[in-house]
Design a protein around this motif. Sequence first.
Motif, PDB file in Angstrom:
ATOM      1  N   ARG A   1      18.422  76.223  22.057  1.00  0.00           N
ATOM      2  CA  ARG A   1      19.083  75.798  20.818  1.00  0.00           C
ATOM      3  C   ARG A   1      20.526  75.242  20.453  1.00  0.00           C
TER       4      ARG A   1
ATOM      5  N   ARG B   1      22.145  72.310  19.417  1.00  0.00           N
ATOM      6  CA  ARG B   1      21.681  71.759  17.837  1.00  0.00           C
ATOM      7  C   ARG B   1      22.763  72.664  16.860  1.00  0.00           C
TER       8      ARG B   1
ATOM      9  N   GLY C   1      18.124  73.552  15.305  1.00  0.00           N
ATOM     10  CA  GLY C   1      19.121  74.757  15.640  1.00  0.00           C
ATOM     11  C   GLY C   1      18.730  76.097  15.018  1.00  0.00           C
TER      12      GLY C   1
END
Length: 453
Positions: free
Chosen positions: A189, A192, A236
Motif C-alpha cells: 500500500r 497510497r 492505504g
Amino acid sequence: MSNLLLVEDEARMREVIKMLLSDLDLNIYEACDGEQAIDLFDNETVSLVITDLKLPKISGIEVLKHIKDAKPEVPVIVITAFGSIDSAVEAIHQGAFDYVTKPFTEDKLRSCIKKAMQISRLTSEVKYLRREIEGKFTFDNIIGNSNEICEILRLAGEVSLTDTTVLITGESGTGKELLSRATHLNSSRSKRPFLPVNCAAIPATLLEAELFGYEKGAFTGAHQLKKGKFELASGGTLFLDEIGDMDMEMQAKFLRVLESKTIERLGGSKTIATDVRLIAATNKDLEQMVREGTFREDLYYRISVFPIRIPSLRERRDDIPLLCQYFINEFSVTFGRRAPAMSDKVMEMLYNHPWKGNVRELRNVLERAMILAKGDNITARHVILNESYAKPLGELNLDQIVELLLRDHRVGLEELEKKYIQYAMEIAGNNVSKAARLLGLSRATLRYRLDKM
C-alpha cells in the motif's frame, strides 16, 4: 536550467521555435525525426518535450507513447496542422499536456510552455519530497543494533507484507509512529496515503466526524460535505495514535466499522465500503484498561492481531552511542557544521540517564548540545539533562551528586554546608557528638559551625 527536447522535421520551424524561446531559461535538444527523438529522450535528462505529430520514421503519437511509458511525469506539448484537431485530441488522450496548431502565435506557444515548465518543476519537487519522506521513514532509519530492535524490525518486516492489523505499544518517544510509517512504506500500500490520527489530541465529540466524515447540514457549521480519514486513506494505511484515549462510546462505533468494513458519514444514510490497513499505537497498558473496564475487551482483541512492543531506551542502552552518532551527524548537516566529538564522560552521563522521554528526549538533548558547543567537542557543560526524574540519591555516586547540585545555580556553597549540617543533626537526633561522627568532624569543629550558623 530546464532541458527541452524539440522534435520537428522542418529545420526552419525548429529555428523559429528556438528564437521564440530564446529568452526562457531552457537548454534545447533538437531532433528531426521520431527515432532520433526517442534516442535523445532515453539518453538525456529531459524535463519538457515539444513534438510535431507528423514525423519521419516514427510518428509523434508513438514518440508521445514512448515518453509516457518511460517517464509519465514529463509534460509533452504536441504541434499539429490546422484542421487536424482529431490528432490533437488523440494526443491528449494519450497523455499530452497540451497542443498548439500551426500556424501558432508566439503568445500561445510561450504560455503553453511556461505552464508546462511550472508543472514539470512542481512534479520534480513532489518527487524529491516524496523520496525524502520515504527515506526518512524506512526501516533503515530505525537506529539500533540491540537484540530488541533487531527483533522488532524482523516482526515489522514480516507483517508489512500483509494487511494484518498491527498494535504498536511503548512509552512516549520510543518511535511508534516512525515504525508504523516504515511498515506502511514497505507494504503493498506504499503508493497510497498514510494518514495519522491522534486520538488524544481530538475532542471525543469531533473524533467521529474526523474518522467518518459528514454530510452537508449534518450539524451547525457543516456547510459542505467532508470525507473522513477512512475514505481519504482508501487503499492505504490509517494510523490511530494513542488509541487508549478513545472514549467508550467511540470505541463501540469504531469496532462496528472494523467488523463491517463500512462507514456512514455523520448525517448520512449511505453505506460506504472501506479499504484501509489499520495500525494503532498507545503508550497505555490496554490489558489493564480492559480489566478496569475503560477499554472494550472485544476492541482490544480486534486491534491487537499482531502486537509489537517497542522497548524503552532504558531497556536498550547499548543503542545509545549509535543513536548519538546518528543525531550528531543529522544536526551537523542541519547546522552546516562539522560533527563534534563526544567525550567518554559525556557518553557515560547519557548512558546512565533514565530517559523517561526515550529517543525523542535524547534527540532534544543532543540538539541543545550541538547549539551550545561552539568548538569541536561536546562537553558535560553542553549537555542539559532533565533531572526532575533523576535516580534516588542513594543510587548516585559522589561525582553525580556534586554535578547535580552544581547544575542548580540556586544552591551556593554556604547554603549547601548549612543544609548538610542540619540534615546530619536531624539524623543524629540533635546529638552533636553523633552528628560530628556522621560529618567526619570533631565535636568542637561542629559546635563552632553550629554557633556560626
